[in-house]
Enzyme design. Structure first.
Site, mmCIF file in Angstrom:
data_model
loop_
_atom_site.group_PDB
_atom_site.id
_atom_site.type_symbol
_atom_site.label_atom_id
_atom_site.label_comp_id
_atom_site.label_asym_id
_atom_site.label_seq_id
_atom_site.Cartn_x
_atom_site.Cartn_y
_atom_site.Cartn_z
ATOM 1 N N ASP A 42 16.501 8.811 60.100
ATOM 2 C CA ASP A 42 17.029 10.058 60.631
ATOM 3 C C ASP A 42 17.675 9.990 62.015
ATOM 4 O OD1 ASP A 42 17.353 12.929 60.195
ATOM 5 O OD2 ASP A 42 15.896 13.211 61.778
ATOM 6 N N CYS A 45 19.247 24.464 42.973
ATOM 7 C CA CYS A 45 20.022 23.384 42.361
ATOM 8 C C CYS A 45 19.386 22.969 41.029
ATOM 9 C CB CYS A 45 20.086 22.185 43.311
ATOM 10 S SG CYS A 45 21.000 20.802 42.598
HETATM 11 C C1 B12 Z 1 22.223 16.878 61.803
HETATM 12 C C2 B12 Z 1 21.372 16.951 60.569
HETATM 13 C C3 B12 Z 1 21.123 18.214 60.042
HETATM 14 C C4 B12 Z 1 21.865 19.464 60.502
HETATM 15 C C5 B12 Z 1 23.265 19.447 59.847
HETATM 16 C C6 B12 Z 1 23.229 19.114 58.337
HETATM 17 C C7 B12 Z 1 24.575 18.716 57.731
HETATM 18 N N1 B12 Z 1 24.746 19.023 56.445
HETATM 19 O O1 B12 Z 1 25.400 18.101 58.385
HETATM 20 C C8 B12 Z 1 20.908 20.582 60.008
HETATM 21 C C9 B12 Z 1 19.935 20.922 61.123
HETATM 22 C C10 B12 Z 1 21.578 21.860 59.542
HETATM 23 C C11 B12 Z 1 20.163 19.859 58.896
HETATM 24 C C12 B12 Z 1 19.532 20.518 57.870
HETATM 25 C C13 B12 Z 1 18.840 19.862 56.844
HETATM 26 N N2 B12 Z 1 18.522 18.559 56.799
HETATM 27 CO CO1 B12 Z 1 19.263 17.229 58.016
HETATM 28 N N3 B12 Z 1 20.019 15.803 59.004
HETATM 29 C C14 B12 Z 1 20.853 15.784 59.982
HETATM 30 C C15 B12 Z 1 21.144 14.323 60.379
HETATM 31 C C16 B12 Z 1 20.286 13.970 61.593
HETATM 32 C C17 B12 Z 1 22.620 14.022 60.672
HETATM 33 C C18 B12 Z 1 23.580 14.587 59.619
HETATM 34 C C19 B12 Z 1 25.018 14.565 60.071
HETATM 35 O O2 B12 Z 1 25.438 13.642 60.741
HETATM 36 N N4 B12 Z 1 25.777 15.616 59.708
HETATM 37 C C20 B12 Z 1 27.195 15.667 59.941
HETATM 38 C C21 B12 Z 1 27.911 15.736 58.577
HETATM 39 C C22 B12 Z 1 29.423 15.661 58.786
HETATM 40 O O3 B12 Z 1 27.517 14.598 57.853
HETATM 41 P P1 B12 Z 1 26.598 14.615 56.519
HETATM 42 O O4 B12 Z 1 26.207 15.962 56.132
HETATM 43 O O5 B12 Z 1 25.498 13.654 56.698
HETATM 44 O O6 B12 Z 1 27.586 14.027 55.418
HETATM 45 C C23 B12 Z 1 28.886 14.516 55.200
HETATM 46 C C24 B12 Z 1 29.667 13.567 54.371
HETATM 47 O O7 B12 Z 1 28.835 13.109 53.363
HETATM 48 C C25 B12 Z 1 30.797 14.435 53.851
HETATM 49 N N5 B12 Z 1 31.118 14.403 52.441
HETATM 50 C C26 B12 Z 1 30.519 13.729 51.456
HETATM 51 N N6 B12 Z 1 31.110 13.974 50.304
HETATM 52 C C27 B12 Z 1 32.117 14.823 50.555
HETATM 53 C C28 B12 Z 1 33.056 15.373 49.703
HETATM 54 C C29 B12 Z 1 34.012 16.244 50.247
HETATM 55 C C30 B12 Z 1 35.006 16.824 49.325
HETATM 56 C C31 B12 Z 1 34.027 16.539 51.647
HETATM 57 C C32 B12 Z 1 35.028 17.471 52.231
HETATM 58 C C33 B12 Z 1 33.049 15.961 52.482
HETATM 59 C C34 B12 Z 1 32.133 15.109 51.921
HETATM 60 O O8 B12 Z 1 30.339 15.749 54.006
HETATM 61 C C35 B12 Z 1 28.977 15.718 54.271
HETATM 62 C C36 B12 Z 1 28.603 17.066 54.791
HETATM 63 O O9 B12 Z 1 29.485 17.616 55.708
HETATM 64 C C37 B12 Z 1 20.677 13.552 59.091
HETATM 65 C C38 B12 Z 1 20.139 12.144 59.311
HETATM 66 C C39 B12 Z 1 21.280 11.149 59.526
HETATM 67 N N7 B12 Z 1 21.151 10.351 60.563
HETATM 68 O O10 B12 Z 1 22.226 11.123 58.785
HETATM 69 C C40 B12 Z 1 19.593 14.504 58.515
HETATM 70 C C41 B12 Z 1 19.463 14.620 56.995
HETATM 71 C C42 B12 Z 1 20.853 14.737 56.414
HETATM 72 N N8 B12 Z 1 18.760 15.888 56.822
HETATM 73 C C43 B12 Z 1 17.922 15.907 55.831
HETATM 74 C C44 B12 Z 1 17.203 17.054 55.411
HETATM 75 C C45 B12 Z 1 16.015 16.816 54.491
HETATM 76 C C46 B12 Z 1 17.591 18.338 55.825
HETATM 77 C C47 B12 Z 1 17.112 19.684 55.257
HETATM 78 C C48 B12 Z 1 16.861 19.693 53.750
HETATM 79 C C49 B12 Z 1 15.843 20.136 56.041
HETATM 80 C C50 B12 Z 1 15.321 21.525 55.690
HETATM 81 N N9 B12 Z 1 14.650 21.722 54.579
HETATM 82 O O11 B12 Z 1 15.494 22.452 56.464
HETATM 83 C C51 B12 Z 1 18.311 20.601 55.641
HETATM 84 C C52 B12 Z 1 19.401 20.629 54.564
HETATM 85 C C53 B12 Z 1 20.578 21.464 54.912
HETATM 86 C C54 B12 Z 1 21.877 20.962 54.245
HETATM 87 N N10 B12 Z 1 22.330 21.639 53.209
HETATM 88 O O12 B12 Z 1 22.415 19.954 54.717
HETATM 89 C C55 B12 Z 1 17.894 14.574 55.117
HETATM 90 C C56 B12 Z 1 18.713 14.690 53.812
HETATM 91 C C57 B12 Z 1 18.127 13.975 52.609
HETATM 92 C C58 B12 Z 1 18.969 14.202 51.367
HETATM 93 N N11 B12 Z 1 18.380 13.959 50.214
HETATM 94 O O13 B12 Z 1 20.117 14.596 51.443
HETATM 95 C C59 B12 Z 1 18.532 13.617 56.219
HETATM 96 C C60 B12 Z 1 19.305 12.439 55.657
HETATM 97 C C61 B12 Z 1 17.353 13.133 57.094
HETATM 98 C C62 B12 Z 1 16.566 11.989 56.448
HETATM 99 N N12 B12 Z 1 16.516 10.841 57.081
HETATM 100 O O14 B12 Z 1 16.017 12.119 55.379
HETATM 101 N N13 B12 Z 1 20.228 18.506 59.051
HETATM 102 S S1 SF4 Z 2 26.861 22.854 43.161
HETATM 103 FE FE1 SF4 Z 2 25.895 20.808 43.069
HETATM 104 S S2 SF4 Z 2 24.455 20.802 44.837
HETATM 105 FE FE2 SF4 Z 2 25.030 22.960 44.486
HETATM 106 S S3 SF4 Z 2 23.387 23.772 43.139
HETATM 107 FE FE3 SF4 Z 2 25.071 23.094 41.776
HETATM 108 S S4 SF4 Z 2 24.570 20.956 41.213
HETATM 109 FE FE4 SF4 Z 2 23.276 21.503 43.011
#
Ligand code: B12
Ligand code: SF4
Length: 350
Positions: free
Chosen positions: A132, A246
């Site tokens: 994380d 989901c």
């Molecule tokens: C900051 C953070 C948050 C933030 C922002 C979340 C977010 N979606 O960005 C907040 C506080 C909101 C959050 C919430 C949660 N988090 Co969090 N979080 C993080 C953290 C530390 C960084 C994520 C990050 O860099 N975000 C920035 C965005 C840009 O990146 P991303 O979401 O990771 O990925 C992006 C790309 O994959 C891209 N992408 C991929 N495919 C596609 C396709 C298209 C078409 C497009 C346009 C983009 C795209 O878009 C994604 C989302 O924007 C990670 C750990 C880590 N170091 O990665 C944990 C992590 C993602 N979190 C986790 C968890 C468990 C949660 C929660 C479920 C906790 C809860 N129950 O409250 C929620 C889920 C909310 C959600 N729907 O995401 C887990 C996820 C596990 C999993 N199975 O996915 C992680 C990996 C922590 C861990 N080590 O387990 N989190």
């Molecule tokens: S759109 Fe994808 S992530 Fe969202 S509830 Fe449906 S299957 Fe799950």
């Protein structure tokens, strides 16, 4: 019958499973259009107060800046949902929290995994493991490593296990065989987008964290925006709504793996956090909060944050018996808590 000798990659994955992880896969340690997407996300202001993400953005985009000479990323998954339905308890805590902090439990396992690598490779191995908190986009690499696909709710979903699992990543200079990415199985479904009470998804696959209840209740130190408070309903710490709806998280699809090391038991919520009452949370003094949150991920919200959240939940509860304890906070010295308490009193009065 002869068996083929195991490859290094197979031995590395075997080590990951023996160390306690449920999923293991390998991705190249290179940037991709998915990691570059972070720039866009930051530019749109979706990180809110989480400045730490932008500060090390270039490392997040290119993992070789985190570990020079990195060739492979071993992505690891650990299922945390103990299989219990969430209880609407007055003050609802996300499923991942309420037990021993997963960072502490899993980083131990990551270190054990890293310690085993040199013997498998028969050489010194450079590695850097995170749960994380490292400057690594864990979901992007775990998706590339075949652990699942990034759903429209932005969570990583495994077709067999759903999305209630944590991720860890180990960057290494070992040249391993890469896995194939899992295709996107969301199809025409949009259950998560429609169910989010704060409209936190401006478009599928993109989360505006500043509207996400997980952010407002855990990460943000500011006041919870007034226009989002009612939508918080009973959610006091984190939120699971976009995962609960989901279809890939429906129970019959999800076996909970064996847990020989008892890690899931440790992470499962402690009794006091399974069904906490709003009055109990609002009545915690600093010392009681310290005791109740010791070694849990709940600490992240801090004392003031948890009380702030509980005041919003109280305001949404319709429970007039909470008025005296809410009034106490309205008369207290902390301006953020006092303002949330006044809001809650007005809601309870109406
Ligand atoms: C900051 C953070 C948050 C933030 C922002 C979340 C977010 N979606 O960005 C907040 C506080 C909101 C959050 C919430 C949660 N988090 Co969090 N979080 C993080 C953290 C530390 C960084 C994520 C990050 O860099 N975000 C920035 C965005 C840009 O990146 P991303 O979401 O990771 O990925 C992006 C790309 O994959 C891209 N992408 C991929 N495919 C596609 C396709 C298209 C078409 C497009 C346009 C983009 C795209 O878009 C994604 C989302 O924007 C990670 C750990 C880590 N170091 O990665 C944990 C992590 C993602 N979190 C986790 C968890 C468990 C949660 C929660 C479920 C906790 C809860 N129950 O409250 C929620 C889920 C909310 C959600 N729907 O995401 C887990 C996820 C596990 C999993 N199975 O996915 C992680 C990996 C922590 C861990 N080590 O387990 N989190
Ligand atoms: S759109 Fe994808 S992530 Fe969202 S509830 Fe449906 S299957 Fe799950």
């Amino acid at each position: 019958m002869t068996t083929e000798p195991e490859t290094l990659t197979e031995r590395v994955k075997g080590l990951a499973l023996a160390t306690g992880f449920d999923l293991a896969g390998v991705a190249p340690a290179t940037p991709s259009d998915r990691t570059v997407f972070l720039r866009d996300w930051l530019a749109r202001g979706f990180a809110g107060e989480m400045d730490y993400i932008g500060r090390r953005a270039e490392e997040r985009i290119d993992p070789r800046r985190v570990l020079e000479g990195a060739r492979s990323i071993v992505a690891l998954g650990f299922v945390y949902d103990p299989g219990e339905r969430s209880v609407s308890a007055g003050f609802q805590v996300a499923r991942y929290a309420g037990g021993d902090d997963y960072h502490d439990v899993l980083i131990d396992r990551v270190r054990a995994f890293e310690a085993g690598l040199p013997a498998l490779a028969d050489r010194e191995v450079r590695s850097r493991g995170y749960v994380d908190t490292g400057p690594v986009l864990e979901r992007v690499h775990a998706a590339a490593a075949g652990l699942g696909w990034v759903g429209k709710n932005t969570c990583l979903i495994n077709p067999r296990l759903g999305s209630y699992f944590f991720l860890a990543v180990v960057l290494t200079d070992l040249q391993l065989d890469f896995d194939a990415a899992e295709p996107d199985h969301c199809g025409s479904c949009r259950a998560c987008l429609d169910a989010c009470p704060t409209d936190a998804f401006p478009e599928p696959y993109v989360l505006d964290a500043t509207r996400c209840i997980s952010y407002t209740t855990i990460e943000s130190r500011d006041a919870i925006p007034e226009e989002l408070r009612t939508a918080h309903a009973d959610r006091g710490f984190g939120c699971d709504i976009c995962q609960e709806v989901c279809p890939w998280n429906q129970r019959e699809r999800r076996p909970i793996p064996e847990d020989p090391l008892g890690l899931r038991r440790r992470i499962a919520p402690r009794p006091e956090w399974k069904a906490p009452s709003i009055a109990w949370v609002l009545g915690l003094d600093l010392e009681a909060w310290q005791r109740a949150t010791r070694r849990t991920a709940l600490r992240r919200a801090r004392y003031q944050g948890l009380l702030r959240n509980a005041l919003v939940v109280a305001g949404n509860s319709g429970d007039a018996s909470l008025v005296p304890i809410v009034r106490k906070h309205a008369e207290g010295e902390d301006p953020v808590l006092a303002e949330h308490a006044r809001w809650a009193l007005a809601r309870l009065a109406s």
